[in-house]
Design an enzyme around this catalytic site. Structure first.
Site, PDB file in Angstrom:
ATOM      1  N   GLY A 190       0.816  -1.393  -0.106  1.00 41.58           N
ATOM      2  CA  GLY A 190       0.098   0.122  -0.166  1.00 41.58           C
ATOM      3  C   GLY A 190       0.656   1.443   0.132  1.00 41.58           C
ATOM      4  O   GLY A 190       1.833   1.443   0.646  1.00 41.58           O
TER       5      GLY A 190
ATOM      6  N   ARG B  73       0.606  -4.883  -5.442  1.00 38.98           N
ATOM      7  CA  ARG B  73       0.936  -6.082  -4.656  1.00 38.98           C
ATOM      8  C   ARG B  73       0.865  -7.044  -5.840  1.00 38.98           C
ATOM      9  O   ARG B  73       0.295  -7.118  -6.627  1.00 38.98           O
ATOM     10  CB  ARG B  73      -0.324  -6.457  -3.757  1.00 38.98           C
TER      11      ARG B  73
ATOM     12  N   ASP C 169       5.460  -4.940   5.894  1.00 40.14           N
ATOM     13  CA  ASP C 169       6.109  -6.325   6.402  1.00 40.14           C
ATOM     14  C   ASP C 169       5.886  -7.446   5.172  1.00 40.14           C
ATOM     15  O   ASP C 169       6.819  -8.116   5.031  1.00 40.14           O
ATOM     16  CB  ASP C 169       5.420  -6.770   7.656  1.00 40.14           C
ATOM     17  N   GLY C 170       4.924  -7.435   4.312  1.00 38.84           N
ATOM     18  CA  GLY C 170       4.855  -8.090   3.207  1.00 38.84           C
ATOM     19  C   GLY C 170       6.112  -7.905   2.157  1.00 38.84           C
ATOM     20  O   GLY C 170       6.724  -8.991   1.683  1.00 38.84           O
ATOM     21  N   THR C 171       6.440  -6.682   2.082  1.00 38.61           N
ATOM     22  CA  THR C 171       7.487  -6.251   1.224  1.00 38.61           C
ATOM     23  C   THR C 171       8.960  -6.802   1.888  1.00 38.61           C
ATOM     24  O   THR C 171       9.881  -7.405   0.737  1.00 38.61           O
ATOM     25  CB  THR C 171       7.671  -4.756   1.006  1.00 38.61           C
TER      26      THR C 171
ATOM     27  N   THR D  28       4.028   2.375   5.472  1.00 35.92           N
ATOM     28  CA  THR D  28       2.809   1.539   5.552  1.00 35.92           C
ATOM     29  C   THR D  28       1.957   2.569   6.639  1.00 35.92           C
ATOM     30  O   THR D  28       2.725   2.986   7.801  1.00 35.92           O
ATOM     31  CB  THR D  28       2.767   0.247   6.146  1.00 35.92           C
ATOM     32  N   ILE D  29       0.589   2.907   6.280  1.00 33.47           N
ATOM     33  CA  ILE D  29       0.119   3.881   7.105  1.00 33.47           C
ATOM     34  C   ILE D  29      -0.344   2.934   8.476  1.00 33.47           C
ATOM     35  O   ILE D  29      -0.761   3.758   9.569  1.00 33.47           O
ATOM     36  CB  ILE D  29      -1.342   4.395   6.464  1.00 33.47           C
ATOM     37  N   ASP D  30      -0.125   1.822   8.561  1.00 29.96           N
ATOM     38  CA  ASP D  30      -0.707   1.150   9.679  1.00 29.96           C
ATOM     39  C   ASP D  30       0.191   0.925  10.990  1.00 29.96           C
ATOM     40  O   ASP D  30      -0.503   0.842  11.900  1.00 29.96           O
ATOM     41  CB  ASP D  30      -0.834  -0.400   9.286  1.00 29.96           C
TER      42      ASP D  30
ATOM     43  N   ASP E 172       2.690  -0.947  11.857  1.00 33.47           N
ATOM     44  CA  ASP E 172       2.562  -2.355  12.486  1.00 33.47           C
ATOM     45  C   ASP E 172       3.649  -2.973  12.542  1.00 33.47           C
ATOM     46  O   ASP E 172       4.009  -4.210  12.148  1.00 33.47           O
ATOM     47  CB  ASP E 172       1.270  -3.180  11.762  1.00 33.47           C
TER      48      ASP E 172
ATOM     49  N   GLY F 270      -6.039   0.056   8.905  1.00 32.67           N
ATOM     50  CA  GLY F 270      -4.915  -0.392   9.818  1.00 32.67           C
ATOM     51  C   GLY F 270      -4.732  -1.893   9.793  1.00 32.67           C
ATOM     52  O   GLY F 270      -4.076  -2.483  10.888  1.00 32.67           O
TER      53      GLY F 270
ATOM     54  N   GLU G 214     -10.408  -1.479  11.286  1.00 26.26           N
ATOM     55  CA  GLU G 214     -11.156  -2.404  10.122  1.00 26.26           C
ATOM     56  C   GLU G 214     -10.802  -3.896  10.724  1.00 26.26           C
ATOM     57  O   GLU G 214     -11.611  -4.794  10.312  1.00 26.26           O
ATOM     58  CB  GLU G 214     -10.772  -2.246   8.899  1.00 26.26           C
TER      59      GLU G 214
HETATM   60  N1  LIG Z   1       6.171 -14.521   1.825  1.00 23.18           N
HETATM   61  C1  LIG Z   1       6.398 -13.824   0.530  1.00 23.18           C
HETATM   62  N2  LIG Z   1       7.058 -14.547  -0.372  1.00 23.18           N
HETATM   63  C2  LIG Z   1       7.669 -13.572  -1.390  1.00 23.18           C
HETATM   64  N3  LIG Z   1       6.923 -12.168  -1.486  1.00 23.18           N
HETATM   65  C3  LIG Z   1       6.168 -11.869  -0.754  1.00 23.18           C
HETATM   66  C4  LIG Z   1       5.749 -12.514   0.424  1.00 23.18           C
HETATM   67  N4  LIG Z   1       4.885 -11.875   1.310  1.00 23.18           N
HETATM   68  C5  LIG Z   1       4.750 -10.739   0.653  1.00 23.18           C
HETATM   69  N5  LIG Z   1       5.225 -10.527  -0.626  1.00 23.18           N
HETATM   70  C6  LIG Z   1       5.541  -9.750  -1.720  1.00 23.18           C
HETATM   71  O1  LIG Z   1       5.369  -8.243  -1.092  1.00 23.18           O
HETATM   72  C7  LIG Z   1       4.450  -7.745  -1.767  1.00 23.18           C
HETATM   73  C8  LIG Z   1       3.845  -6.560  -0.780  1.00 23.18           C
HETATM   74  O2  LIG Z   1       3.326  -7.177   0.306  1.00 23.18           O
HETATM   75  P1  LIG Z   1       2.014  -6.482   0.860  1.00 23.18           P
HETATM   76  O3  LIG Z   1       1.556  -7.539   2.024  1.00 23.18           O
HETATM   77  O4  LIG Z   1       0.987  -6.580   0.028  1.00 23.18           O
HETATM   78  O5  LIG Z   1       2.182  -5.177   1.499  1.00 23.18           O
HETATM   79  P2  LIG Z   1       3.153  -4.312   2.553  1.00 23.18           P
HETATM   80  O6  LIG Z   1       4.567  -4.609   2.043  1.00 23.18           O
HETATM   81  O7  LIG Z   1       2.609  -3.114   2.707  1.00 23.18           O
HETATM   82  O8  LIG Z   1       2.925  -5.439   3.658  1.00 23.18           O
HETATM   83  C9  LIG Z   1       3.517  -8.584  -1.909  1.00 23.18           C
HETATM   84  O9  LIG Z   1       2.334  -8.368  -3.015  1.00 23.18           O
HETATM   85  C10 LIG Z   1       4.140  -9.943  -2.437  1.00 23.18           C
HETATM   86  O10 LIG Z   1       4.627  -9.642  -3.938  1.00 23.18           O
HETATM   87  O1  LIG Z   2      -5.586  -0.972  -1.018  1.00 28.77           O
HETATM   88  P1  LIG Z   2      -6.056  -2.322  -0.662  1.00 28.77           P
HETATM   89  O2  LIG Z   2      -4.881  -3.212  -1.534  1.00 28.77           O
HETATM   90  O3  LIG Z   2      -7.249  -2.757  -0.793  1.00 28.77           O
HETATM   91  O4  LIG Z   2      -5.372  -2.526   0.706  1.00 28.77           O
HETATM   92  C1  LIG Z   2      -5.868  -2.017   2.027  1.00 28.77           C
HETATM   93  C2  LIG Z   2      -4.976  -2.211   3.132  1.00 28.77           C
HETATM   94  O5  LIG Z   2      -4.037  -1.585   2.830  1.00 28.77           O
HETATM   95  C3  LIG Z   2      -3.574  -0.633   4.000  1.00 28.77           C
HETATM   96  O6  LIG Z   2      -4.108   0.735   3.603  1.00 28.77           O
HETATM   97  C4  LIG Z   2      -2.111  -0.497   4.353  1.00 28.77           C
HETATM   98  O7  LIG Z   2      -1.641  -1.624   4.274  1.00 28.77           O
HETATM   99  P2  LIG Z   2      -0.320  -2.220   3.881  1.00 28.77           P
HETATM  100  O8  LIG Z   2       0.580  -0.931   4.112  1.00 28.77           O
HETATM  101  O9  LIG Z   2       0.265  -3.290   4.597  1.00 28.77           O
HETATM  102  O10 LIG Z   2      -0.305  -2.481   2.253  1.00 28.77           O
HETATM  103  C5  LIG Z   2      -4.294  -1.269   5.181  1.00 28.77           C
HETATM  104  O11 LIG Z   2      -4.714  -0.380   6.249  1.00 28.77           O
HETATM  105  C6  LIG Z   2      -5.850  -1.910   4.438  1.00 28.77           C
HETATM  106  O12 LIG Z   2      -6.142  -2.872   5.298  1.00 28.77           O
END
Ligand SMILES: Nc1ncnc2c1ncn2[C@@H]1O[C@H](COP(=O)(O)OP(=O)(O)O)[C@@H](O)[C@H]1O
Ligand SMILES: O=P(O)(O)OC[C@H]1O[C@](O)(COP(=O)(O)O)[C@@H](O)[C@@H]1O
Length: 323
Positions: A15, A76, A107-109, A130-132, A134, A175, A225
């Site tokens: 996000g 994503r 954290d996903g990234t 991230t705005i969260d 977390d 969040g 949320e």
């Molecule tokens: N376990 C994983 N293995 C490989 N890539 C991942 C994994 N978890 C997340 N990613 C990659 O990171 C991207 C961003 O993660 P996401 O959870 O969508 O957002 P954020 O980084 O804001 O938490 C995902 O769309 C995916 O491509």
């Molecule tokens: O825009 P999307 O893909 O619907 O995602 C919504 C989610 O992204 C956020 O705005 C930010 O989350 P991340 O930074 O982890 O992507 C969350 O607060 C919300 O649950």
């Protein structure tokens, strides 16, 4: 100092959050000053897989420090979850002779970078975007302060109409599974109740208050949320208890992700952006840059992704203020 770093790639992922452009500005400027080539990678891991690389010029980036969103765009990526996708990404890094990566995301990234490090030996540095709010390893993530300010501005407006009609408003804020935005926005607007995923007691406190609610004033509930009940079920429980109440639900939604970054987020982006370039030059790898107690700190990705920061003092504050 690691003089092998001649070319850095940078991308924003997950996000978007206000302050990402400020971080990109500082990265581009720090790279230029240190004679390091910088390539922007568009659309997060998607652009890494597609080889979607662009130049980031500091004199142009300087003009968008104040803008929300991310000039590099973000995504994503389901393809990066596959080994095949990650191999394509690696090929593009090698083809473009990139020596190191900076990723701005959540954290996903960083989980993605950890998995990628099994395949790719290049050093990575992360910036918490991230705005969260977390993530462990930083007091605040990039965009959190702006999102809370946006939520507060909007809830203040809702209060005007809520007070005019003597209505109960349930206002859902973002969040994901974390209650930081709800706690900060809720306390900031003087909410009557705040419902967050991390606490089971908040709903009990809310019901106690609703029992005594006389419909002669507004009643503002801020709901995260990720709360286990959520706005709809909470609304139906309030109605069960008191069918006469006048109640509305507002979901603030993606408005919380947009808008100009606050002063705090601009500074956070600039500090962490510049620090990430210096860190790579100093040989750091697989760490997230953060600010803890107003000091720059680097935390290994595996510690960042395992924890969800829980601030006990804030939960206690909700109890103390009976919110
Ligand atoms: N376990 C994983 N293995 C490989 N890539 C991942 C994994 N978890 C997340 N990613 C990659 O990171 C991207 C961003 O993660 P996401 O959870 O969508 O957002 P954020 O980084 O804001 O938490 C995902 O769309 C995916 O491509
Ligand atoms: O825009 P999307 O893909 O619907 O995602 C919504 C989610 O992204 C956020 O705005 C930010 O989350 P991340 O930074 O982890 O992507 C969350 O607060 C919300 O649950």
């Amino acid at each position: 100092m690691d003089t092998n770093i001649k070319h850095i790639g940078v991308f924003t992922s997950g996000g978007d959050s206000p302050g990402m452009n400020a971080a990109l500005y500082a990265i581009s400027k720090a790279a230029e000053i240190n004679n390091i080539r910088l390539s922007g990678i568009r659309r997060g891991y998607e652009g890494l897989i597609d080889g979607d690389f662009v130049k980031l010029k500091p004199n142009e980036m300087q003009k968008i420090v104040h803008r929300g969103g991310t000039v590099l765009k973000t995504a994503r990526s389901s393809r990066f979850l596959t080994l095949e996708g990650r191999k394509l990404a690696l090929n593009n890094l090698l083809k473009n002779k990139i020596d190191a990566l900076i990723a701005i995301g959540g954290d996903g990234t960083f989980k993605g970078l950890l998995v990628f490090s099994e395949l790719c030996e290049l050093p990575f540095v992360g910036i918490p975007g991230t705005i969260d709010n977390d993530l462990a390893g930083t007091d605040f993530t990039l965009g959190f302060d702006s999102a809370v300010n946006t939520a507060i501005d909007n809830i203040d407006k809702i209060r005007d109409t809520a007070e005019s009609h003597n209505r109960i408003f349930l206002i859902e804020v973002m969040g994901r599974d974390c209650g930081y935005i709800a706690i900060n926005a809720g306390l900031g607007v003087g909410a009557d109740a705040i419902l967050i995923p991390e606490s089971g007691q908040d709903f009990v406190r809310l019901l106690d208050k609703i029992k005594n609610y006389e419909s002669e004033d507004a009643f503002i509930v801020v709901v995260a949320e990720g709360d286990e009940l959520g706005a709809e079920i909470t609304a139906s429980k309030i109605k069960e208890l008191n069918p006469e109440v006048d109640l509305r639900i507002t979901k603030l939604g993606h408005v919380q992700r947009g808008g100009n970054p606050s002063a705090l987020d601009r500074m956070l982006g600039i500090r962490l952006g510049a620090a990430s370039v210096t860190a790579l030059m100093n040989g750091e790898r697989n760490v997230m840059a953060g600010i803890l107690d107003n000091q720059l700190k680097f935390t290994p990705f595996d510690s960042v992704v395992k924890q969800h920061q829980v601030n006990e003092e804030l939960y206690e504050l909700l109890k103390t203020l009976n919110t």
